[in-house]
Design a protein around this motif. Structure first.
Motif, PDB file in Angstrom:
ATOM      1  N   ARG A  47       0.742  -1.239  -0.322  1.00 32.82           N
ATOM      2  CA  ARG A  47      -0.091  -0.170  -0.496  1.00 32.82           C
ATOM      3  C   ARG A  47       0.613   1.071  -0.536  1.00 32.82           C
ATOM      4  NH1 ARG A  47      -5.414  -0.346   1.381  1.00 32.82           N
ATOM      5  NH2 ARG A  47      -6.125  -2.302   1.551  1.00 32.82           N
ATOM      6  N   ASP A  51      -1.812   2.017  -5.273  1.00 35.19           N
ATOM      7  CA  ASP A  51      -2.896   2.266  -4.565  1.00 35.19           C
ATOM      8  C   ASP A  51      -4.117   0.604  -4.745  1.00 35.19           C
ATOM      9  OD1 ASP A  51      -3.106   4.951  -4.895  1.00 35.19           O
ATOM     10  OD2 ASP A  51      -4.205   5.175  -6.671  1.00 35.19           O
ATOM     11  N   GLU A  53      -7.282  -1.717  -3.618  1.00 33.88           N
ATOM     12  CA  GLU A  53      -8.195  -0.906  -3.805  1.00 33.88           C
ATOM     13  C   GLU A  53      -9.187  -2.249  -3.519  1.00 33.88           C
ATOM     14  OE1 GLU A  53      -9.794   0.680  -7.370  1.00 33.88           O
ATOM     15  OE2 GLU A  53      -8.679   2.610  -7.050  1.00 33.88           O
ATOM     16  N   GLU A  54     -10.564  -2.874  -2.949  1.00 28.76           N
ATOM     17  CA  GLU A  54     -10.768  -3.962  -3.057  1.00 28.76           C
ATOM     18  C   GLU A  54     -11.899  -3.664  -4.113  1.00 28.76           C
ATOM     19  OE1 GLU A  54     -14.823  -5.245   0.339  1.00 28.76           O
ATOM     20  OE2 GLU A  54     -13.018  -4.934   1.121  1.00 28.76           O
ATOM     21  N   TYR A  55     -12.572  -4.328  -5.078  1.00 34.61           N
ATOM     22  CA  TYR A  55     -12.960  -4.468  -6.120  1.00 34.61           C
ATOM     23  C   TYR A  55     -13.872  -5.457  -6.275  1.00 34.61           C
ATOM     24  CZ  TYR A  55     -10.954  -8.998  -7.507  1.00 34.61           C
ATOM     25  OH  TYR A  55     -10.619 -10.747  -7.520  1.00 34.61           O
ATOM     26  N   MET A  68      -9.256  -8.234  -4.152  1.00 33.86           N
ATOM     27  CA  MET A  68      -7.753  -7.405  -3.750  1.00 33.86           C
ATOM     28  C   MET A  68      -7.667  -6.802  -5.658  1.00 33.86           C
ATOM     29  SD  MET A  68      -9.157  -6.032  -0.690  1.00 33.86           S
ATOM     30  CE  MET A  68      -7.892  -4.539  -1.084  1.00 33.86           C
ATOM     31  N   ARG A  71      -3.534  -1.449  -8.264  1.00 30.89           N
ATOM     32  CA  ARG A  71      -3.042  -0.269  -9.161  1.00 30.89           C
ATOM     33  C   ARG A  71      -1.838   0.436  -8.752  1.00 30.89           C
ATOM     34  NH1 ARG A  71      -8.251   1.015 -11.651  1.00 30.89           N
ATOM     35  NH2 ARG A  71     -10.004  -0.335 -10.655  1.00 30.89           N
TER      36      ARG A  71
END
Length: 307
Positions: A47, A51, A53-55, A68, A71
């Motif tokens: 992190r 980036d 992110e939880e998708y 997760m 990116r």
């Protein structure tokens, strides 16, 4: 004299599974490793540089799994998108850890040239049970279509829908293991009420190209890079790999979109599926991960040079 394989221990030969057989199969699956410890903890450590992110989110009984992505931090519309997916089949270990190792070691090298999107473990429930299917006895890697029945696949389809025509390269990281022949193909035949036809497992690394939109030079660039790390699978006596004709050294083809495979989820001009053979006496787990990393780097390098 050839001995016929023993019937799969669940179901009646010739009859597809119903709810009772699927429940019996599910009752036999046990948790053998931790998605939180092996995957989420590594993602958390990234992190500070990427980036995260939880998708999506999967809820199976009392168990809950965040899905997760990792990116590029500087996402720009004028840069091509490159996509790396791993763990579509949870038992294919180097797909998961190879994707994470690539991000940790090499993703920063591409930060100013691409928008990088990595989904390192698409099927966390199956990762924990070292299995191919989700708890509904559904193969996520036949479900990457709008009407697919696997939640793992549907979540990734939704994530990528806005990017489908912007992806330059997609590499999906897999393994072909001895258990494909001893467990997973027999289970598939039993589930579908079909006879099991024994085959052979290729000894070495190979790729799956798109039969409908092949990219032979791209595939060979990846093969040549991986060969520096591990051996490439030779064709069998029939000129095949895992039941499919070898169209070039270390390469077979499937109709990716027609079969609902992950590598066909976008319209990327460069796409492939890796197949590492972790059960070979010639390789170590570290080599398997390194093979996946080499494949990802070679795939990105080729796509950028030929965009």
């Amino acid at each position: 004299m050839t001995t016929a394989p023993a019937p799969y221990p669940i179901g009646t030969p010739g009859l597809p599974w119903g709810d009772e057989e699927r429940a019996e199969w599910l009752s036999r699956q046990t948790r053998q490793r931790s998605y939180a410890s092996d995957v989420l903890s590594v993602v958390d450590r990234l992190r500070s540089r990427f980036d995260v992110e939880e998708y999506g989110h999967l809820d199976y009984g009392s168990e809950s799994y965040p899905l997760m992505t990792i990116r590029s931090r500087e996402w720009r519309d004028d840069r091509p998108v490159v996509l790396v997916t791993g763990g579509v089949h949870g038992y294919e270990t180097s797909g998961v850890h190879g994707a994470l190792q690539f991000v940790d070691q090499y993703a920063a090298d591409y930060a100013d040239r691409v928008n990088l999107l990595v989904a390192p473990c698409v099927s966390p429930w199956a990762y924990e049970r070292i299995h191919r299917w989700n708890p509904n006895a559904v193969d996520p890697n036949r479900s990457f279509r709008d009407d697919g029945s696997a939640g793992e696949s549907a979540a990734l389809v939704r994530l990528l829908a806005p990017l489908r025509d912007r992806v330059l390269m997609h590499i999906d990281l897999h393994e072909t293991t001895d258990t494909d022949e001893t467990e997973f193909r027999p289970a598939l035949a039993a589930r579908d009420g079909k006879p099991f036809e024994p085959g052979g497992i290729p000894d070495g690394f190979y790729l799956v190209d798109d039969m409908e939109k092949p990219s032979p030079e791209f595939q060979q660039a990846v093969i040549e890079a991986v060969e520096r790390v591990t051996h490439i699978a030779p064709a069998d006596d029939s000129g095949e790999l895992f039941g499919s004709p070898m169209v070039a050294r270390g390469v077979i083809q499937y109709p990716l979109k027609q079969m609902g495979l992950c590598a066909g989820i976008t319209d990327a001009p460069y796409r492939t599926t890796t197949e590492v053979y972790p059960d070979s006496p010639q390789v170590t787990p570290e080599q398997c991960n390194a093979s996946q990393v080499a494949a990802v780097c070679a795939a990105i390098n080729y796509a950028l040079a030929h965009r």
